[in-house]
Scaffold this motif. Sequence first.
Motif, PDB file in Angstrom:
ATOM      1  N   ALA A 151       0.732  -1.186   0.039  1.00 53.69           N
ATOM      2  CA  ALA A 151      -0.107  -0.213  -0.209  1.00 53.69           C
ATOM      3  C   ALA A 151       0.879   1.278   0.043  1.00 53.69           C
ATOM      4  CB  ALA A 151      -0.840   0.051   1.300  1.00 53.69           C
ATOM      5  N   GLY A 152       2.006   1.093   0.209  1.00 52.28           N
ATOM      6  CA  GLY A 152       2.899   2.421   0.153  1.00 52.28           C
ATOM      7  C   GLY A 152       4.076   2.403   1.213  1.00 52.28           C
ATOM      8  N   THR A 153       4.644   3.252   1.478  1.00 52.72           N
ATOM      9  CA  THR A 153       6.098   3.356   2.483  1.00 52.72           C
ATOM     10  C   THR A 153       5.617   4.152   3.542  1.00 52.72           C
ATOM     11  OG1 THR A 153       7.507   3.451   0.224  1.00 52.72           O
ATOM     12  CG2 THR A 153       8.496   4.080   2.484  1.00 52.72           C
ATOM     13  N   LEU A 154       5.911   3.578   4.650  1.00 53.35           N
ATOM     14  CA  LEU A 154       5.933   4.111   5.815  1.00 53.35           C
ATOM     15  C   LEU A 154       7.051   4.132   6.617  1.00 53.35           C
ATOM     16  CD1 LEU A 154       2.696   1.971   7.157  1.00 53.35           C
ATOM     17  CD2 LEU A 154       2.608   4.187   6.155  1.00 53.35           C
ATOM     18  N   VAL A 155       7.405   5.079   7.491  1.00 55.41           N
ATOM     19  CA  VAL A 155       8.639   5.507   8.252  1.00 55.41           C
ATOM     20  C   VAL A 155       8.104   5.524   9.811  1.00 55.41           C
ATOM     21  CG1 VAL A 155      10.284   6.979   8.633  1.00 55.41           C
ATOM     22  CG2 VAL A 155       9.786   6.569   6.495  1.00 55.41           C
ATOM     23  N   GLY A 156       8.564   4.851  10.795  1.00 54.69           N
ATOM     24  CA  GLY A 156       8.320   4.883  12.054  1.00 54.69           C
ATOM     25  C   GLY A 156       9.206   3.913  12.957  1.00 54.69           C
ATOM     26  N   ARG A 157       8.507   3.409  14.000  1.00 52.13           N
ATOM     27  CA  ARG A 157       9.028   2.505  14.828  1.00 52.13           C
ATOM     28  C   ARG A 157       7.843   1.457  15.323  1.00 52.13           C
ATOM     29  NH1 ARG A 157      11.058   7.229  17.610  1.00 52.13           N
ATOM     30  NH2 ARG A 157      13.146   7.136  17.468  1.00 52.13           N
TER      31      ARG A 157
ATOM     32  N   VAL B 168      -0.337   2.603  12.673  1.00 50.17           N
ATOM     33  CA  VAL B 168      -0.829   2.027  11.384  1.00 50.17           C
ATOM     34  C   VAL B 168      -0.654   0.670  11.750  1.00 50.17           C
ATOM     35  CG1 VAL B 168      -0.621   1.626   9.001  1.00 50.17           C
ATOM     36  CG2 VAL B 168      -0.472   4.143   9.915  1.00 50.17           C
ATOM     37  N   THR B 169      -1.418  -0.435  11.412  1.00 52.10           N
ATOM     38  CA  THR B 169      -1.390  -1.542  11.308  1.00 52.10           C
ATOM     39  C   THR B 169      -1.038  -2.254  10.107  1.00 52.10           C
ATOM     40  OG1 THR B 169      -2.724  -1.940  13.268  1.00 52.10           O
ATOM     41  CG2 THR B 169      -2.395  -3.971  12.052  1.00 52.10           C
ATOM     42  N   VAL B 170       0.006  -3.002   9.882  1.00 46.01           N
ATOM     43  CA  VAL B 170       0.457  -3.456   8.662  1.00 46.01           C
ATOM     44  C   VAL B 170       0.507  -4.879   8.627  1.00 46.01           C
ATOM     45  CG1 VAL B 170       2.610  -3.624   7.097  1.00 46.01           C
ATOM     46  CG2 VAL B 170       2.254  -1.566   8.322  1.00 46.01           C
ATOM     47  N   VAL B 171      -0.147  -5.343   7.728  1.00 49.33           N
ATOM     48  CA  VAL B 171      -0.571  -7.101   7.663  1.00 49.33           C
ATOM     49  C   VAL B 171       1.160  -7.470   7.236  1.00 49.33           C
ATOM     50  CG1 VAL B 171      -1.687  -8.969   6.594  1.00 49.33           C
ATOM     51  CG2 VAL B 171      -2.827  -6.682   7.161  1.00 49.33           C
ATOM     52  N   LEU B 172       1.599  -8.540   7.799  1.00 47.56           N
ATOM     53  CA  LEU B 172       2.843  -9.293   7.350  1.00 47.56           C
ATOM     54  C   LEU B 172       3.017  -9.673   5.785  1.00 47.56           C
ATOM     55  CD1 LEU B 172       3.790 -11.402  10.360  1.00 47.56           C
ATOM     56  CD2 LEU B 172       4.760  -9.237   9.590  1.00 47.56           C
ATOM     57  N   ASP B 173       1.715  -9.913   5.202  1.00 47.83           N
ATOM     58  CA  ASP B 173       1.747 -10.638   3.918  1.00 47.83           C
ATOM     59  C   ASP B 173       1.879  -9.252   2.901  1.00 47.83           C
ATOM     60  OD1 ASP B 173       1.504 -13.300   4.476  1.00 47.83           O
ATOM     61  OD2 ASP B 173      -0.543 -13.351   4.340  1.00 47.83           O
ATOM     62  N   ALA B 174       1.679  -8.112   3.591  1.00 43.03           N
ATOM     63  CA  ALA B 174       1.633  -6.782   2.604  1.00 43.03           C
ATOM     64  C   ALA B 174       3.249  -6.315   2.736  1.00 43.03           C
ATOM     65  CB  ALA B 174       0.792  -5.909   3.111  1.00 43.03           C
ATOM     66  N   LEU B 175       4.185  -6.748   3.458  1.00 48.47           N
ATOM     67  CA  LEU B 175       5.298  -6.149   3.734  1.00 48.47           C
ATOM     68  C   LEU B 175       6.507  -6.636   2.643  1.00 48.47           C
ATOM     69  CD1 LEU B 175       7.412  -4.524   5.354  1.00 48.47           C
ATOM     70  CD2 LEU B 175       8.048  -6.740   6.502  1.00 48.47           C
ATOM     71  N   THR B 176       6.815  -5.689   1.936  1.00 51.28           N
ATOM     72  CA  THR B 176       7.649  -6.090   0.714  1.00 51.28           C
ATOM     73  C   THR B 176       9.241  -6.090   1.346  1.00 51.28           C
ATOM     74  OG1 THR B 176       6.147  -4.858  -0.899  1.00 51.28           O
ATOM     75  CG2 THR B 176       8.511  -5.475  -1.517  1.00 51.28           C
ATOM     76  N   VAL B 177       9.808  -4.857   2.011  1.00 48.54           N
ATOM     77  CA  VAL B 177      11.154  -4.797   2.300  1.00 48.54           C
ATOM     78  C   VAL B 177      10.950  -3.883   3.581  1.00 48.54           C
ATOM     79  CG1 VAL B 177      11.580  -3.122   0.686  1.00 48.54           C
ATOM     80  CG2 VAL B 177      13.393  -4.559   1.826  1.00 48.54           C
ATOM     81  N   MET B 178      11.878  -4.069   4.670  1.00 47.01           N
ATOM     82  CA  MET B 178      12.075  -3.095   5.619  1.00 47.01           C
ATOM     83  C   MET B 178      13.210  -2.623   5.836  1.00 47.01           C
ATOM     84  SD  MET B 178      10.905  -3.538   9.783  1.00 47.01           S
ATOM     85  CE  MET B 178       9.114  -3.705   9.275  1.00 47.01           C
ATOM     86  N   ARG B 179      13.534  -1.523   5.801  1.00 46.01           N
ATOM     87  CA  ARG B 179      14.984  -0.737   6.044  1.00 46.01           C
ATOM     88  C   ARG B 179      15.176  -0.513   7.403  1.00 46.01           C
ATOM     89  NH1 ARG B 179      14.535   0.237   0.694  1.00 46.01           N
ATOM     90  NH2 ARG B 179      16.396   0.311  -0.777  1.00 46.01           N
ATOM     91  N   ILE B 180      16.218  -0.849   8.137  1.00 42.92           N
ATOM     92  CA  ILE B 180      16.465  -0.606   9.282  1.00 42.92           C
ATOM     93  C   ILE B 180      17.679   0.089   9.476  1.00 42.92           C
ATOM     94  CG2 ILE B 180      16.818  -1.636  11.670  1.00 42.92           C
ATOM     95  CD1 ILE B 180      15.404  -4.456  10.078  1.00 42.92           C
ATOM     96  N   GLY B 181      17.540   1.284  10.394  1.00 38.05           N
ATOM     97  CA  GLY B 181      18.631   2.087  10.698  1.00 38.05           C
ATOM     98  C   GLY B 181      19.103   3.124   9.435  1.00 38.05           C
TER      99      GLY B 181
END
Length: 181
Positions: free
Chosen positions: A134-140, A168-181
Amino acid sequence: MRFERIFDDLEGQFAHHERQEMRAVSEDLTRAERAQLTLYDRLRGSDGAVLTLHLGTSTRVRGAVELVGDGWVVLREASRAGMLLVPVRRIALVEGLRGRARPGRTEAVRELPLGALLRRIARDRATVRAETAAGTLVGRISAVGADAFDLQTIPTGESSAVPGSGRVTVVLDALTVMRIG
């Protein structure tokens, strides 16, 4: 003398056929073993290798294989100091994958499911950039459930929550990639 040459010739032919048969059996066993390998096994055999992962038609990520777990891979980005968490189910193509493989699980971290890894990231209070369907989110990450996680968004990119941030609640199946740091 003539019989010795005949026997030598027969022994040579037998040895040649035996080598051919052994090679054919060996090739069959290699193919059968290769057929049992999963992408997970091959990713584990590529520790430290720089891979390009295609996550659909428009998203590509590149980095060195840092960790491979149950359904996920973490890459260390060369261009940044960050890490990339990629759900394996989102990988469409892999460039740079080694032919080696390491089947089976040997380390506890490798057995962590994606949710458990996300809980560790939440505990560290790291700022993440989650690219989703659904798009890109930045947060913790503030909470992780069985099939979704909550993200306390930071809409302007600050390192702490600001007025206007939301959960915001993100469904795990919708996660494409997560940048950490």
